[in-house]
Design an enzyme around this catalytic site. Structure first.
Site, mmCIF file in Angstrom:
data_model
loop_
_atom_site.group_PDB
_atom_site.id
_atom_site.type_symbol
_atom_site.label_atom_id
_atom_site.label_comp_id
_atom_site.label_asym_id
_atom_site.label_seq_id
_atom_site.Cartn_x
_atom_site.Cartn_y
_atom_site.Cartn_z
ATOM 1 N N GLN A 18 -15.167 -10.277 5.204
ATOM 2 C CA GLN A 18 -15.693 -8.903 5.171
ATOM 3 C C GLN A 18 -17.111 -8.838 4.583
ATOM 4 O O GLN A 18 -17.670 -7.751 4.434
ATOM 5 C CB GLN A 18 -14.760 -7.998 4.376
ATOM 6 C CG GLN A 18 -13.382 -7.817 5.012
ATOM 7 C CD GLN A 18 -12.477 -6.924 4.178
ATOM 8 O OE1 GLN A 18 -12.859 -5.821 3.792
ATOM 9 N NE2 GLN A 18 -11.269 -7.390 3.904
ATOM 10 N N LYS B 45 0.853 -1.201 0.000
ATOM 11 C CA LYS B 45 0.000 0.000 0.000
ATOM 12 C C LYS B 45 0.890 1.253 0.000
ATOM 13 O O LYS B 45 0.820 2.102 0.890
ATOM 14 C CB LYS B 45 -0.925 0.036 1.219
ATOM 15 C CG LYS B 45 -1.887 -1.116 1.314
ATOM 16 C CD LYS B 45 -3.191 -0.837 0.614
ATOM 17 C CE LYS B 45 -4.196 -1.950 0.731
ATOM 18 N NZ LYS B 45 -3.861 -3.203 1.339
ATOM 19 N N ARG C 262 -8.656 -14.546 5.434
ATOM 20 C CA ARG C 262 -9.074 -15.308 6.612
ATOM 21 C C ARG C 262 -9.949 -16.520 6.315
ATOM 22 O O ARG C 262 -9.804 -17.556 6.959
ATOM 23 C CB ARG C 262 -9.806 -14.372 7.601
ATOM 24 C CG ARG C 262 -8.864 -13.447 8.339
ATOM 25 C CD ARG C 262 -9.608 -12.314 9.005
ATOM 26 N NE ARG C 262 -10.090 -11.328 8.040
ATOM 27 C CZ ARG C 262 -10.773 -10.239 8.361
ATOM 28 N NH1 ARG C 262 -11.069 -10.004 9.630
ATOM 29 N NH2 ARG C 262 -11.155 -9.379 7.435
ATOM 30 N N GLY D 29 -15.889 -13.153 1.816
ATOM 31 C CA GLY D 29 -15.903 -14.002 3.016
ATOM 32 C C GLY D 29 -15.921 -13.179 4.287
ATOM 33 O O GLY D 29 -16.955 -12.604 4.641
HETATM 34 P P1 OMP Z 1 -9.549 -11.019 4.396
HETATM 35 O O1 OMP Z 1 -10.508 -9.965 4.796
HETATM 36 O O2 OMP Z 1 -8.967 -11.776 5.547
HETATM 37 O O3 OMP Z 1 -10.089 -11.911 3.298
HETATM 38 O O4 OMP Z 1 -8.258 -10.281 3.762
HETATM 39 C C1 OMP Z 1 -8.368 -9.297 2.775
HETATM 40 C C2 OMP Z 1 -7.004 -8.901 2.284
HETATM 41 O O5 OMP Z 1 -7.157 -7.895 1.282
HETATM 42 C C3 OMP Z 1 -6.088 -8.296 3.349
HETATM 43 O O6 OMP Z 1 -4.749 -8.630 3.008
HETATM 44 C C4 OMP Z 1 -6.307 -6.794 3.199
HETATM 45 O O7 OMP Z 1 -5.173 -6.061 3.601
HETATM 46 C C5 OMP Z 1 -6.521 -6.677 1.685
HETATM 47 N N1 OMP Z 1 -7.337 -5.536 1.226
HETATM 48 C C6 OMP Z 1 -8.594 -5.310 1.775
HETATM 49 O O8 OMP Z 1 -9.102 -6.092 2.588
HETATM 50 N N2 OMP Z 1 -9.292 -4.190 1.394
HETATM 51 C C7 OMP Z 1 -8.823 -3.307 0.480
HETATM 52 O O9 OMP Z 1 -9.495 -2.353 0.177
HETATM 53 C C8 OMP Z 1 -7.562 -3.537 -0.087
HETATM 54 C C9 OMP Z 1 -6.867 -4.686 0.217
HETATM 55 C C10 OMP Z 1 -5.701 -4.994 -0.619
HETATM 56 O O10 OMP Z 1 -5.116 -4.056 -1.183
HETATM 57 O O11 OMP Z 1 -5.379 -6.156 -0.841
#
Ligand code: OMP
Length: 206
Positions: free
Chosen positions: A168, A61, A187, A166
């Protein structure tokens, strides 16, 4: 069918990270490595995951001046990353020395708070991403209607990578139907008792 799944390998424990990455390998297109894994294992985690033979995205990021961005990206590309994620709000200028085909820009985040400052600028971020010719953009699986809109704004050539499936609340099939090329899942896969089966189940749901 080519898997659209990118595993978000947000595990701080080195052994578990390698174990999960190896076990899901048949079901994923590639891997995304963020600060939790880099701080937990060191940047060599990038080379270790790359050795599995699939694309690796370094999710740092980025948001900085050009000199700092160049110093950071040299390190992650040398370690084996194929792509790097950066924020769009800096404008395009700091990214001028980075190969756009290795760049993924965040045009709208998946969390609820993204509507406060990011969403009002998403159309402009998309227009900038198109002009820069970046490889991909990040758009929210939590708001599939925005993914459809973002697809219109970026056009057919830029990949849309969508986190938020999932844990979120987003649904894989919905966001792919809305125009995403890839789903980013963390996750729901790595916290499952059987990560390989969890990834396989997502594929079956498509
Ligand atoms: P889970 O929510 O565990 O499935 O993970 C989501 C992944 O996507 C994490 O690594 C977050 O840092 C990333 N992510 C987001 O959740 N939201 C965003 O807006 C952007 C990202 C990203 O850039 O990957």
């Amino acid at each position: 069918m080519k898997s659209p799944i990118i595993l978000a390998l947000d595990l701080t424990d080195h052994e578990k990270a390698i174990q999960v990455a190896e076990s899901v390998k048949p079901h994923v297109w590639g891997y995304k490595i963020n600060w939790p894994a880099i701080l937990g294992s060191g940047k060599t985690i990038i080379s270790e995951i790359k050795a599995l033979g699939k694309p690796v995205i370094a999710d740092l990021k980025l948001a900085d001046i050009d000199n700092t961005l160049n110093l950071i990206t040299e390190q992650v590309f040398a370690a084996g990353a194929d792509y790097v994620i950066g924020h769009a709000f800096t404008g395009s200028e700091p990214y001028s020395q980075i190969d756009p085909k290795k760049l993924i820009l965040v045009v709208e985040m998946s969390h609820p708070g993204a509507i406060q400052f990011i969403q009002p600028l998403t159309e402009q971020f998309c227009s900038m991403a198109k002009t820069m010719g970046v490889w991909g953009v990040i758009a929210p699986a939590t708001r599939p209607e925005r993914v459809s809109q973002i697809r219109e704004w970026v056009g057919p050539d830029i990949k849309i990578l969508s986190p938020g499936v999932g844990a979120q609340g987003g649904t894989a099939s919905e966001v792919l139907k809305a125009g995403a090329d890839f789903i980013i899942v963390g996750r729901t896969i790595y916290n499952s008792e059987d990560p390989s089966e969890a990834a396989s189940k997502i594929l079956q749901s498509l």
